[in-house]
Design an enzyme around this catalytic site. Sequence first.
Site, short mmCIF file in Angstrom:
data_model
loop_
_atom_site.label_atom_id
_atom_site.label_comp_id
_atom_site.label_asym_id
_atom_site.label_seq_id
_atom_site.Cartn_x
_atom_site.Cartn_y
_atom_site.Cartn_z
N ASP A 213 0.84 -1.19 0.00
CA ASP A 213 0.00 0.00 0.00
C ASP A 213 0.88 1.25 0.00
O ASP A 213 2.04 1.21 0.40
CB ASP A 213 -0.89 0.03 1.24
CG ASP A 213 -1.81 -1.17 1.34
OD1 ASP A 213 -2.48 -1.49 0.34
OD2 ASP A 213 -1.84 -1.81 2.42
N ASP A 238 -0.92 -2.59 -4.28
CA ASP A 238 -2.13 -2.96 -3.54
C ASP A 238 -3.08 -1.77 -3.51
O ASP A 238 -3.71 -1.48 -4.51
CB ASP A 238 -1.77 -3.46 -2.15
CG ASP A 238 -2.91 -4.26 -1.52
OD1 ASP A 238 -3.57 -5.01 -2.24
OD2 ASP A 238 -3.12 -4.14 -0.30
N ASP A 239 -3.18 -1.06 -2.42
CA ASP A 239 -4.10 0.08 -2.31
C ASP A 239 -3.34 1.36 -2.04
O ASP A 239 -2.22 1.34 -1.50
CB ASP A 239 -5.11 -0.16 -1.18
CG ASP A 239 -5.90 -1.43 -1.36
OD1 ASP A 239 -6.53 -1.59 -2.43
OD2 ASP A 239 -5.88 -2.28 -0.45
N ASN A 274 -4.85 -5.50 -4.82
CA ASN A 274 -6.27 -5.16 -4.66
C ASN A 274 -6.71 -4.03 -5.57
O ASN A 274 -7.78 -4.07 -6.16
CB ASN A 274 -6.56 -4.82 -3.20
CG ASN A 274 -6.53 -6.03 -2.30
OD1 ASN A 274 -6.68 -5.92 -1.09
ND2 ASN A 274 -6.32 -7.23 -2.85
N LYS A 279 -9.29 2.60 0.77
CA LYS A 279 -9.98 1.44 1.37
C LYS A 279 -10.23 1.76 2.84
O LYS A 279 -9.30 1.78 3.65
CB LYS A 279 -9.14 0.18 1.22
CG LYS A 279 -9.79 -1.07 1.81
CD LYS A 279 -8.83 -2.23 1.84
CE LYS A 279 -8.60 -2.82 0.47
NZ LYS A 279 -7.71 -4.01 0.55
N ASP A 433 -19.88 23.64 -3.07
CA ASP A 433 -19.79 22.98 -4.37
C ASP A 433 -19.67 21.47 -4.15
O ASP A 433 -19.28 21.00 -3.08
CB ASP A 433 -18.55 23.44 -5.12
CG ASP A 433 -18.63 24.90 -5.57
OD1 ASP A 433 -19.75 25.47 -5.54
OD2 ASP A 433 -17.59 25.47 -5.93
#
Length: 439
Positions: A213, A238-239, A274, A279, A433
């Site tokens: 990650d 991964d993430d 992943n 996440k 916004d």
Amino acid sequence: MQLIVANLMVSLTMSLTASLSAASSAATYYVAPTGDDAANGSKEAPWKTIARAQTAATAGDTIYFRGGNYTYTAGVNTCATRTDTVNAVTLDKSGSDGSPIRYWAYPGETPVFDFSQMKDDCRVKGFNVVANWLHLKGLEVTGVPQQPENHLNHESWGVWINGSHNIFEQLNTHHNMGPGVFIKNGGYNLVLNSDSHHNYDPYTSNGAGQSADGFGAHIKADNPGNVFRGCRAWANTDDGFDLINAFSPVLIENSWTWSQGYIPGTRISLPDGNGNGFKLGGYGGKYVANGVKHTIRNSVAFNNKVSGFYANHHPLANDFFNNTSFDNGIDFNMLGIDENGKPVHLGNLRNNIAFGGTLVANMEGTDNQFNSWNLPVSVTAADFQSISNAGWDAPRQADGSLPVLKHFHLAPGSALKNKGTNVNLPYKGAAPDLGAFDD
């Protein structure tokens, strides 16, 4: 009453005097790749290693690292087994409240901590931070290895944290065989204006790319106050940001993530990577009764293999406020889990934009209002000043903050302007916004 006031004044005076004394006695030391640990640590005679600097440092001191490579070939301990862990740098001396120990890059220079030459046949922590009240700033961390013959372990780590009240500012962690910055435990840590990219764990036991990650936090309960702010994660296998197994609330804000889940620098998918941008929790897909709510706001995810913003089987609704997600496999995926282990859709979503890719998934039953997909309009490229996916990795501003880009800022005439609702974040105009940027 007069005695109480007098005693209070004496106490305050003593506290102020102690603080001023600590400040006035704070020392400044220097470390350089060409230094000598037998020197005196001055600018003219710097030390060579961070370990030597730590032996001298006390609360309030500053250690400046001159530019150049600090190359490591072995850990400070050895591998007792092939599944053991070694540490290349261990920071275990704490500062104090208001007087941290500062490990800073010398202004205008880049100290590079390179761990790629280490041959220890087990897991590696580049920086093993187990102290409190530290401030690391401007350091580059790269090359934390796995050994190709050893497939018994999960990831190694660039910066591994088990301490509290620390600041990790303007770090650049990249090309490590595991996460760039990982908070194992502790509270009130701030990861500020830092980058983590091109991290890839090819020899992980459960599949290449499964654990690298950009940023992670797997903290235990009763450790609040951990924040990722102004950070960027890209090209990790991964993430980008992973909060699986975080049992205390984490805040992510003003952060960007893109291109996760591929071999770094390519669009070649890694089956075990992943590939999510953010996440937010999940506890390994199992229901837990003591899960906590995380918050992500004013952040951007794009071009991630699977999801931009992902609930990851979390057991309760996280807060997703004022975010922009575009061209991910799924922009917002709110897959949760109930107490029976069954899929359920969970999330509180306000003022978000989804554009390109599959906009939303597992959204039915969530609390989602005032988002782009709730409006009776179609979001088009004309709603934005730019829809470019290039340049997000541009150099940071002088103070370390994110570069100023036009990408996905709303165009003046966009139907998405002033269409949000107040979620207690600053905004201009009659109403917030939609999206990550309120100009």
